[in-house]
Design a protein around this motif. Structure first.
Motif, PDB file in Angstrom:
ATOM      1  N   ARG A 193      10.568  17.765  -0.536  1.00 44.57           N
ATOM      2  CA  ARG A 193      10.437  18.871   0.416  1.00 44.57           C
ATOM      3  C   ARG A 193       9.285  19.786   0.032  1.00 44.57           C
ATOM      4  N   PHE A 194       9.222  20.139  -1.225  1.00 40.08           N
ATOM      5  CA  PHE A 194       8.301  21.176  -1.704  1.00 40.08           C
ATOM      6  C   PHE A 194       6.851  20.727  -1.658  1.00 40.08           C
ATOM      7  N   HIS A 195       6.607  19.474  -2.016  1.00 38.84           N
ATOM      8  CA  HIS A 195       5.220  18.981  -2.060  1.00 38.84           C
ATOM      9  C   HIS A 195       5.242  17.461  -1.917  1.00 38.84           C
ATOM     10  N   GLY A 196       5.697  17.004  -0.748  1.00 40.56           N
ATOM     11  CA  GLY A 196       5.890  15.574  -0.527  1.00 40.56           C
ATOM     12  C   GLY A 196       4.590  14.789  -0.474  1.00 40.56           C
ATOM     13  N   PRO A 197       4.699  13.455  -0.392  1.00 35.42           N
ATOM     14  CA  PRO A 197       3.526  12.590  -0.469  1.00 35.42           C
ATOM     15  C   PRO A 197       2.568  12.702   0.712  1.00 35.42           C
ATOM     16  N   SER A 198       3.063  12.990   1.922  1.00 34.92           N
ATOM     17  CA  SER A 198       2.217  12.959   3.115  1.00 34.92           C
ATOM     18  C   SER A 198       2.093  14.333   3.753  1.00 34.92           C
ATOM     19  N   VAL A 235      11.625  16.247   6.047  1.00 33.47           N
ATOM     20  CA  VAL A 235      10.903  15.223   6.807  1.00 33.47           C
ATOM     21  C   VAL A 235       9.773  14.595   5.984  1.00 33.47           C
ATOM     22  N   ALA A 236       9.925  14.603   4.671  1.00 37.37           N
ATOM     23  CA  ALA A 236       8.877  14.025   3.815  1.00 37.37           C
ATOM     24  C   ALA A 236       8.641  12.551   4.122  1.00 37.37           C
ATOM     25  N   PHE A 237       9.704  11.837   4.533  1.00 40.89           N
ATOM     26  CA  PHE A 237       9.582  10.419   4.886  1.00 40.89           C
ATOM     27  C   PHE A 237       9.539  10.212   6.400  1.00 40.89           C
ATOM     28  N   GLY A 238       9.324  11.289   7.153  1.00 45.48           N
ATOM     29  CA  GLY A 238       9.346  11.182   8.602  1.00 45.48           C
ATOM     30  C   GLY A 238      10.751  11.404   9.141  1.00 45.48           C
ATOM     31  N   HIS A 239      10.973  10.927  10.384  1.00 47.49           N
ATOM     32  CA  HIS A 239      12.239  11.174  11.068  1.00 47.49           C
ATOM     33  C   HIS A 239      12.295  10.229  12.258  1.00 47.49           C
ATOM     34  N   GLY A 240      13.481   9.827  12.653  1.00 46.92           N
ATOM     35  CA  GLY A 240      13.608   8.957  13.814  1.00 46.92           C
ATOM     36  C   GLY A 240      13.348   7.501  13.482  1.00 46.92           C
ATOM     37  N   VAL A 241      13.047   6.703  14.502  1.00 48.35           N
ATOM     38  CA  VAL A 241      12.955   5.253  14.322  1.00 48.35           C
ATOM     39  C   VAL A 241      11.792   4.841  13.433  1.00 48.35           C
ATOM     40  N   PHE A 258       0.826  -1.203   0.000  1.00 47.27           N
ATOM     41  CA  PHE A 258       0.000   0.000   0.000  1.00 47.27           C
ATOM     42  C   PHE A 258       0.865   1.259   0.000  1.00 47.27           C
ATOM     43  N   ALA A 259       1.748   1.364   0.993  1.00 49.49           N
ATOM     44  CA  ALA A 259       2.585   2.557   1.112  1.00 49.49           C
ATOM     45  C   ALA A 259       3.598   2.631  -0.031  1.00 49.49           C
ATOM     46  N   GLY A 260       4.115   1.467  -0.458  1.00 49.42           N
ATOM     47  CA  GLY A 260       5.083   1.451  -1.545  1.00 49.42           C
ATOM     48  C   GLY A 260       4.503   1.913  -2.857  1.00 49.42           C
ATOM     49  N   HIS A 261       3.197   1.782  -2.978  1.00 48.00           N
ATOM     50  CA  HIS A 261       2.518   2.240  -4.196  1.00 48.00           C
ATOM     51  C   HIS A 261       2.103   3.701  -4.069  1.00 48.00           C
ATOM     52  N   GLU A 262       1.362   4.027  -3.008  1.00 51.04           N
ATOM     53  CA  GLU A 262       0.785   5.360  -2.877  1.00 51.04           C
ATOM     54  C   GLU A 262       1.844   6.456  -2.765  1.00 51.04           C
ATOM     55  N   THR A 263       2.854   6.234  -1.942  1.00 53.04           N
ATOM     56  CA  THR A 263       3.869   7.257  -1.710  1.00 53.04           C
ATOM     57  C   THR A 263       4.586   7.636  -2.999  1.00 53.04           C
ATOM     58  N   THR A 264       5.040   6.631  -3.742  1.00 56.07           N
ATOM     59  CA  THR A 264       5.817   6.916  -4.947  1.00 56.07           C
ATOM     60  C   THR A 264       4.930   7.421  -6.072  1.00 56.07           C
ATOM     61  N   SER A 265       3.705   6.929  -6.160  1.00 55.97           N
ATOM     62  CA  SER A 265       2.769   7.441  -7.170  1.00 55.97           C
ATOM     63  C   SER A 265       2.577   8.940  -7.000  1.00 55.97           C
TER      64      SER A 265
END
Length: 418
Positions: free
Chosen positions: A298-303, A358-364, A255-262
């Motif tokens: 950065r400018f318009h990330g997936p989440s 932080v488009a992909f988050g941060h930390g663990v 799910f995430a592997g599809h939606e994020t990159t799309s």
């Protein structure tokens, strides 16, 4: 800008619920101008705790990284909490196929460390890099199918298909089932949101979950050269993934592997078409594409936001007194436009040197699939620019419509000609 009935904090609720007609980045800027941490009028669960949003980079990173103060599972603080089920309008039934409530990004230490350690054995940097030739081949095949037509829909013909084919082949979904996986994933993404679970999505969630239960069972009996078989067989000191963990992980990956990159590919393409000088810079120097991918993230990330964090103990954040049990949403897209971190933060600059976004988050809990998304983004934009150098919008710009998907903006269509 806002009437008494719609403060920036109230408008944000509409943005997160997919019900706002305003430019979300204008809302985010107003919120940042009002403070690094803001209370929002959203009561979640059966408590009187305050809900907050973190709008600036330092505070967002603190919320994402400080595990002593913030957690992702409300039951870490209160075993009786119904907050998670209220957020997704779902049941906590252990047999539920709603994988988002049980996935890697929704559990705390020490369970998270254990699960991440096991899973990371199947996600080594070497393995990710080894996928480049396969991803390039898929990207070229997709362009081959449309090149002679002189036009295509970036979303339907390329941005959706590339990552769903890549992640399906990685995981071990047969080619004949990939179209169905795509439709389930789209149904879930379009129907899930903050505090909502559209009725028809329940059926898709069940079918999605039951499909992968069966596929996992098949791989236990007959392993193949795919990620599901690897995850089934992974062992570390006698520790293995439990059945529920395996199911939720595989579902999350597809799910995430599809939606994020799309979203990265389709939104990124529109951003480049909206900024022709930046697109021309890339045409003249394709070696800048990896840097451009980071800038587009950065400018318009997936989440729009990371998952909510729950406050373990009283603390001060951004000058606000935050109480134990309060909820904080880290607003990723706002942090990535923080004027204190990025010069000309509201401008797209594909030559920008980015130390951290932080488009992909941060930390663990940072996105496990970030390296794959970067590879796919690099290959997707390089291939589009190289093979379709005259690409331009095929409809008036005002006809391009955003749609809301699971705490993110996405495009349903992006017609281009070349």
């Amino acid at each position: 800008m806002y009437s008494k009935e719609a403060t920036p904090e109230q408008e944000l609720i509409k943005v997160l619920g997919g019900k706002s007609e305003k430019d979300p980045f204008l809302v985010f800027k107003e919120l940042r101008d009002n403070g690094a941490v803001r209370p929002i009028p959203m009561q979640i669960g059966n408590t009187d705790n305050q809900t907050w949003i973190a709008t600036q980079m330092d505070e967002v990173k603190t919320v994402l990284k400080d595990q002593d103060t913030f957690c992702v599972d409300p039951s870490t603080i209160n075993k009786e909490s119904n907050t998670r089920s209220e957020l997704t309008n779902s049941s906590d039934n252990p047999n539920s196929n709603l994988f988002l409530a049980n996935s890697l990004n929704a559990i705390d230490e020490p369970d998270h460390r254990r699960l991440r350690r096991l899973v990371s054995k199947g996600f080594t940097p070497r393995y990710m890099e080894s996928l480049r030739p396969k991803v390039q081949g898929i990207a070229d095949d997709l362009i081959d199918q449309v090149q002679e037509k002189g036009e295509m829909d970036i979303v339907q013909d390329f941005a959706y298909k590339l990552p769903i084919i890549v992640i399906s082949e990685m995981i071990g979904v047969p080619n004949s089932d990939q179209e169905q996986i795509y439709h389930w994933s789209e149904s879930i993404a379009n129907g899930l949101g903050l505090g909502r679970l559209d009725e028809e999505v329940s059926k898709s969630l069940d079918e999605f979950g039951n499909y992968f239960k069966q596929l996992i069972a098949e791989r236990r009996q007959q392993p193949k050269d795919d990620l599901i078989s690897d995850l089934v067989s992974i062992e570390d000191g006698g520790d293995k993934l439990h059945e529920k963990e395996l199911l939720s992980l595989v579902q999350l990956l597809i799910f995430a592997g599809h939606e994020t990159t799309s979203n990265l590919i389709s939104t990124g393409t529109l951003m480049l078409l909206d900024n022709p000088k930046q697109l021309e810079t890339l045409r003249n120097d394709l070696s800048l594409v990896p840097k451009a991918v980071e800038e587009l993230l950065r400018f318009h990330g997936p989440s729009t936001t990371a998952g909510p964090r729950y406050v373990i103990k009283d603390t001060v954040l951004g000058g606000q007194n935050i109480k134990k049990g309060d909820i904080v949403f880290p607003l990723l897209k706002s942090a990535n436009r923080d004027e204190n971190v990025f010069s000309s933060s509201e401008d797209l600059d594909v030559t920008r040197h980015i130390k951290r976004h932080v488009a992909f988050g941060h930390g663990v809990h940072m996105c496990l699939g970030a390296p794959l998304a970067r590879i796919e983004g690099d290959i997707a934009f390089t291939t589009l620019i190289k093979r379709l150098p005259d690409m331009k919008l095929n409809v008036p710009r005002e006809n391009i419509q955003w749609q809301f998907k699971l705490a993110a903006q996405g495009l349903s269509s992006l017609p281009v000609s070349f």
